[in-house]
Design an enzyme around this catalytic site. Structure first.
Site, mmCIF file in Angstrom:
data_model
loop_
_atom_site.group_PDB
_atom_site.id
_atom_site.type_symbol
_atom_site.label_atom_id
_atom_site.label_comp_id
_atom_site.label_asym_id
_atom_site.label_seq_id
_atom_site.Cartn_x
_atom_site.Cartn_y
_atom_site.Cartn_z
ATOM 1 N N GLY A 109 -21.102 4.366 -13.480
ATOM 2 C CA GLY A 109 -20.075 5.170 -12.829
ATOM 3 C C GLY A 109 -19.320 6.111 -13.742
ATOM 4 O O GLY A 109 -19.897 6.764 -14.620
ATOM 5 N N PRO A 156 -8.634 10.553 -10.880
ATOM 6 C CA PRO A 156 -9.702 11.051 -10.014
ATOM 7 C C PRO A 156 -9.377 10.861 -8.538
ATOM 8 O O PRO A 156 -8.460 10.131 -8.158
ATOM 9 C CB PRO A 156 -10.911 10.184 -10.415
ATOM 10 C CG PRO A 156 -10.512 9.485 -11.683
ATOM 11 C CD PRO A 156 -9.022 9.370 -11.628
ATOM 12 N N TYR A 193 -4.143 -1.649 -4.894
ATOM 13 C CA TYR A 193 -4.777 -0.741 -5.861
ATOM 14 C C TYR A 193 -3.824 0.396 -6.221
ATOM 15 O O TYR A 193 -3.652 0.734 -7.400
ATOM 16 C CB TYR A 193 -6.074 -0.200 -5.261
ATOM 17 C CG TYR A 193 -6.794 0.810 -6.110
ATOM 18 C CD1 TYR A 193 -7.578 0.420 -7.194
ATOM 19 C CD2 TYR A 193 -6.722 2.173 -5.818
ATOM 20 C CE1 TYR A 193 -8.253 1.346 -7.964
ATOM 21 C CE2 TYR A 193 -7.391 3.108 -6.573
ATOM 22 C CZ TYR A 193 -8.157 2.699 -7.647
ATOM 23 O OH TYR A 193 -8.832 3.632 -8.417
#
Length: 259
Positions: A16, A185, A155
Protein backbone atom coordinates in the site's frame (compact mmCIF):
# COMPACT_ATOMS: atom_id res chain seq x y z
CA UNK A 1 18.46 13.19 -6.07
CA UNK A 2 17.64 15.41 -3.11
CA UNK A 3 18.12 12.75 -0.42
CA UNK A 4 20.95 10.81 -2.03
CA UNK A 5 22.69 8.62 0.55
CA UNK A 6 20.22 9.34 3.36
CA UNK A 7 18.74 6.52 5.44
CA UNK A 8 14.96 6.40 5.77
CA UNK A 9 12.83 4.06 7.86
CA UNK A 10 9.23 3.46 6.75
CA UNK A 11 6.80 1.59 8.99
CA UNK A 12 3.94 -0.34 7.44
CA UNK A 13 5.98 -0.68 4.26
CA UNK A 14 5.01 -4.20 3.18
CA UNK A 15 2.22 -2.92 0.93
CA UNK A 16 0.00 0.00 0.00
CA UNK A 17 1.01 3.55 0.83
CA UNK A 18 4.03 2.43 2.87
CA UNK A 19 5.44 0.45 -0.04
CA UNK A 20 4.82 3.41 -2.35
CA UNK A 21 6.66 5.76 0.01
CA UNK A 22 9.60 3.38 0.36
CA UNK A 23 9.97 3.02 -3.40
CA UNK A 24 9.74 6.77 -4.00
CA UNK A 25 12.34 7.60 -1.34
CA UNK A 26 14.63 4.94 -2.82
CA UNK A 27 14.15 6.42 -6.30
CA UNK A 28 15.11 9.78 -4.78
CA UNK A 29 18.41 8.29 -3.54
CA UNK A 30 17.73 7.03 -0.02
CA UNK A 31 18.58 3.66 1.45
CA UNK A 32 15.52 2.18 3.12
CA UNK A 33 14.75 0.28 6.31
CA UNK A 34 11.46 -1.55 5.77
CA UNK A 35 9.46 -2.24 8.93
CA UNK A 36 6.20 -4.17 9.17
CA UNK A 37 4.50 -6.99 11.02
CA UNK A 38 4.15 -8.73 7.64
CA UNK A 39 7.85 -9.47 7.40
CA UNK A 40 7.29 -12.14 4.73
CA UNK A 41 6.12 -9.43 2.29
CA UNK A 42 9.02 -7.11 3.01
CA UNK A 43 11.54 -9.22 1.08
CA UNK A 44 9.76 -8.49 -2.20
CA UNK A 45 9.76 -4.74 -1.50
CA UNK A 46 13.44 -4.92 -0.58
CA UNK A 47 14.19 -6.51 -3.96
CA UNK A 48 12.34 -3.69 -5.70
CA UNK A 49 14.45 -1.13 -3.82
CA UNK A 50 17.67 -2.96 -4.64
CA UNK A 51 16.55 -2.97 -8.27
CA UNK A 52 16.64 0.84 -8.06
CA UNK A 53 20.29 0.65 -7.03
CA UNK A 54 19.67 1.36 -3.35
CA UNK A 55 20.25 -0.62 -0.18
CA UNK A 56 17.37 -2.09 1.79
CA UNK A 57 17.03 -3.88 5.10
CA UNK A 58 13.95 -5.46 6.67
CA UNK A 59 12.82 -5.62 10.29
CA UNK A 60 9.69 -7.19 11.72
CA UNK A 61 8.11 -5.00 14.38
CA UNK A 62 4.81 -4.14 16.03
CA UNK A 63 4.74 -0.33 16.22
CA UNK A 64 2.44 -0.43 19.24
CA UNK A 65 5.39 -1.85 21.21
CA UNK A 66 7.74 0.98 22.16
CA UNK A 67 10.79 -1.27 22.57
CA UNK A 68 10.30 -2.74 19.11
CA UNK A 69 10.19 0.71 17.51
CA UNK A 70 13.44 1.69 19.21
CA UNK A 71 14.97 -1.63 18.11
CA UNK A 72 13.88 -1.03 14.51
CA UNK A 73 15.69 2.31 14.43
CA UNK A 74 18.81 0.81 15.98
CA UNK A 75 18.69 -1.88 13.29
CA UNK A 76 18.35 0.70 10.51
CA UNK A 77 21.36 2.63 11.77
CA UNK A 78 23.51 -0.49 12.13
CA UNK A 79 22.49 -2.08 8.83
CA UNK A 80 22.57 1.02 6.64
CA UNK A 81 25.18 3.17 8.37
CA UNK A 82 23.03 6.11 9.40
CA UNK A 83 19.58 7.43 10.16
CA UNK A 84 18.01 10.57 8.71
CA UNK A 85 14.29 10.18 7.96
CA UNK A 86 11.49 8.54 9.97
CA UNK A 87 8.16 7.80 8.30
CA UNK A 88 5.48 6.70 10.79
CA UNK A 89 3.15 5.20 8.21
CA UNK A 90 1.74 2.07 9.87
CA UNK A 91 -1.91 2.18 10.84
CA UNK A 92 -5.25 0.40 10.89
CA UNK A 93 -8.85 1.46 10.24
CA UNK A 94 -12.20 0.55 11.75
CA UNK A 95 -15.78 0.96 10.51
CA UNK A 96 -18.27 1.01 13.36
CA UNK A 97 -20.81 3.37 14.89
CA UNK A 98 -19.36 5.16 17.91
CA UNK A 99 -22.11 3.68 20.08
CA UNK A 100 -20.81 0.20 19.30
CA UNK A 101 -17.05 0.69 19.72
CA UNK A 102 -15.72 -1.56 22.50
CA UNK A 103 -12.95 -0.76 24.98
CA UNK A 104 -10.77 -3.42 23.35
CA UNK A 105 -11.27 -1.94 19.87
CA UNK A 106 -10.54 1.65 20.86
CA UNK A 107 -7.45 0.55 22.74
CA UNK A 108 -6.13 -1.41 19.75
CA UNK A 109 -6.59 1.37 17.21
CA UNK A 110 -5.02 3.95 19.53
CA UNK A 111 -2.10 1.67 20.34
CA UNK A 112 -1.22 1.36 16.66
CA UNK A 113 -2.25 4.69 15.15
CA UNK A 114 -1.34 7.02 18.03
CA UNK A 115 1.03 5.23 20.37
CA UNK A 116 2.95 3.89 17.37
CA UNK A 117 3.44 7.42 16.06
CA UNK A 118 4.48 8.69 19.50
CA UNK A 119 7.05 5.91 19.90
CA UNK A 120 8.33 6.66 16.41
CA UNK A 121 8.71 10.36 17.20
CA UNK A 122 10.46 9.60 20.48
CA UNK A 123 12.83 7.02 19.06
CA UNK A 124 13.70 8.96 15.92
CA UNK A 125 14.33 12.21 17.79
CA UNK A 126 16.49 10.41 20.35
CA UNK A 127 18.57 8.90 17.56
CA UNK A 128 18.96 12.22 15.74
CA UNK A 129 20.06 13.90 18.97
CA UNK A 130 22.51 11.11 19.78
CA UNK A 131 24.00 11.38 16.29
CA UNK A 132 24.08 15.20 16.57
CA UNK A 133 22.24 15.38 13.26
CA UNK A 134 19.17 17.19 12.04
CA UNK A 135 16.40 14.87 10.91
CA UNK A 136 12.94 14.54 9.42
CA UNK A 137 9.96 12.94 11.16
CA UNK A 138 6.91 12.39 8.94
CA UNK A 139 3.71 10.72 10.14
CA UNK A 140 0.46 9.49 8.63
CA UNK A 141 -2.66 11.45 9.45
CA UNK A 142 -5.67 11.56 7.09
CA UNK A 143 -8.49 13.68 5.77
CA UNK A 144 -10.22 12.03 8.75
CA UNK A 145 -7.76 13.93 10.92
CA UNK A 146 -9.22 17.20 9.61
CA UNK A 147 -12.89 16.22 9.40
CA UNK A 148 -14.61 13.59 11.54
CA UNK A 149 -16.42 11.07 9.35
CA UNK A 150 -19.47 9.04 10.38
CA UNK A 151 -18.82 5.35 11.10
CA UNK A 152 -15.05 5.83 11.22
CA UNK A 153 -15.12 7.95 14.36
CA UNK A 154 -12.49 6.00 16.28
CA UNK A 155 -10.14 6.15 13.30
CA UNK A 156 -10.83 9.88 12.92
CA UNK A 157 -9.96 10.42 16.58
CA UNK A 158 -6.59 8.73 16.12
CA UNK A 159 -5.77 10.85 13.10
CA UNK A 160 -6.71 14.08 14.90
CA UNK A 161 -4.34 12.90 17.65
CA UNK A 162 -1.52 12.52 15.12
CA UNK A 163 -1.97 16.14 14.14
CA UNK A 164 -1.68 17.17 17.80
CA UNK A 165 1.46 15.10 18.31
CA UNK A 166 2.93 16.57 15.13
CA UNK A 167 2.38 20.15 16.24
CA UNK A 168 3.70 19.57 19.77
CA UNK A 169 6.75 17.63 18.60
CA UNK A 170 7.54 20.29 16.00
CA UNK A 171 7.72 22.89 18.75
CA UNK A 172 9.72 20.67 21.11
CA UNK A 173 12.37 19.61 18.59
CA UNK A 174 12.71 22.72 16.40
CA UNK A 175 15.74 24.01 18.29
CA UNK A 176 17.58 20.79 17.43
CA UNK A 177 16.85 21.23 13.72
CA UNK A 178 14.39 18.31 13.65
CA UNK A 179 11.29 18.95 11.58
CA UNK A 180 8.03 17.10 12.26
CA UNK A 181 5.22 17.02 9.71
CA UNK A 182 2.32 14.79 8.66
CA UNK A 183 0.59 13.81 5.44
CA UNK A 184 -3.17 13.47 5.12
CA UNK A 185 -4.36 11.22 2.28
CA UNK A 186 -7.92 10.81 1.12
CA UNK A 187 -9.34 7.79 -0.72
CA UNK A 188 -6.39 5.65 -1.79
CA UNK A 189 -7.01 2.40 -3.66
CA UNK A 190 -5.24 0.06 -1.22
CA UNK A 191 -5.97 -2.98 0.93
CA UNK A 192 -6.94 -0.62 3.77
CA UNK A 193 -9.67 0.98 1.68
CA UNK A 194 -10.83 -2.46 0.60
CA UNK A 195 -11.26 -3.20 4.30
CA UNK A 196 -13.10 0.07 4.88
CA UNK A 197 -15.43 -0.69 1.99
CA UNK A 198 -16.15 -4.16 3.41
CA UNK A 199 -16.78 -2.58 6.80
CA UNK A 200 -19.41 -0.27 5.32
CA UNK A 201 -21.00 -3.23 3.57
CA UNK A 202 -21.41 -4.92 6.94
CA UNK A 203 -22.64 -1.88 8.85
CA UNK A 204 -24.83 -0.18 6.23
CA UNK A 205 -25.69 -2.95 3.78
CA UNK A 206 -23.92 -1.12 0.94
CA UNK A 207 -23.00 -3.12 -2.15
CA UNK A 208 -19.33 -4.02 -2.78
CA UNK A 209 -17.35 -0.91 -3.82
CA UNK A 210 -20.43 1.29 -3.34
CA UNK A 211 -18.89 3.26 -0.47
CA UNK A 212 -15.51 3.48 -2.20
CA UNK A 213 -17.16 4.82 -5.38
CA UNK A 214 -19.30 7.23 -3.37
CA UNK A 215 -16.26 8.81 -1.75
CA UNK A 216 -14.34 8.84 -5.04
CA UNK A 217 -17.20 10.79 -6.60
CA UNK A 218 -16.38 13.62 -4.20
CA UNK A 219 -12.78 14.02 -5.41
CA UNK A 220 -12.47 17.31 -7.31
CA UNK A 221 -9.66 16.05 -9.55
CA UNK A 222 -11.87 13.23 -10.73
CA UNK A 223 -9.86 10.10 -9.95
CA UNK A 224 -8.96 7.93 -6.97
CA UNK A 225 -5.68 8.60 -5.20
CA UNK A 226 -2.70 6.28 -5.66
CA UNK A 227 0.14 5.46 -3.26
CA UNK A 228 2.44 7.33 -5.65
CA UNK A 229 0.41 10.52 -5.11
CA UNK A 230 0.97 10.26 -1.36
CA UNK A 231 4.61 9.31 -1.79
CA UNK A 232 5.27 12.45 -3.83
CA UNK A 233 4.28 14.61 -0.86
CA UNK A 234 6.31 12.49 1.57
CA UNK A 235 9.30 12.87 -0.76
CA UNK A 236 8.99 16.65 -0.48
CA UNK A 237 8.68 16.46 3.32
CA UNK A 238 11.76 14.21 3.45
CA UNK A 239 13.91 16.47 1.30
CA UNK A 240 15.68 19.82 1.74
CA UNK A 241 12.97 21.86 0.03
CA UNK A 242 10.82 21.44 3.16
CA UNK A 243 13.56 22.42 5.63
CA UNK A 244 11.65 25.55 6.66
CA UNK A 245 8.40 23.67 7.21
CA UNK A 246 7.40 22.04 10.48
CA UNK A 247 4.28 21.23 12.49
CA UNK A 248 2.07 20.87 9.43
CA UNK A 249 -0.46 18.16 8.52
CA UNK A 250 -0.76 18.54 4.77
CA UNK A 251 -3.84 17.40 2.85
CA UNK A 252 -3.09 15.33 -0.26
CA UNK A 253 -6.55 14.15 -1.33
CA UNK A 254 -7.28 15.40 -4.84
CA UNK A 255 -9.65 18.02 -3.47
CA UNK A 256 -11.97 16.51 -0.87
CA UNK A 257 -11.31 18.46 2.33
CA UNK A 258 -10.28 22.13 2.15
CA UNK A 259 -8.36 24.08 4.79
Amino acid sequence: MAIDGKVALVTGSAQGIGRGIALRLAADGANIALVDLKKDKLAAVAKEIEGLGRKATVFGADVSDRAQVYAAIDHAEAALGGFDIMVNNAGIAQVKALADVTPEEIELIFRINVFGVLWGIQAAAAKFLARKRKGKIISASSIAGHDGFALIGAYSATKFAVRGLTQAAAREYAAAGITVNAYCPGVVDTDMWDGIDKGFQKVTGAAPRETYNKYCAGIALGRPETPADVAALVSFLAGPDSDYMTGQAVLIDGGMVYR
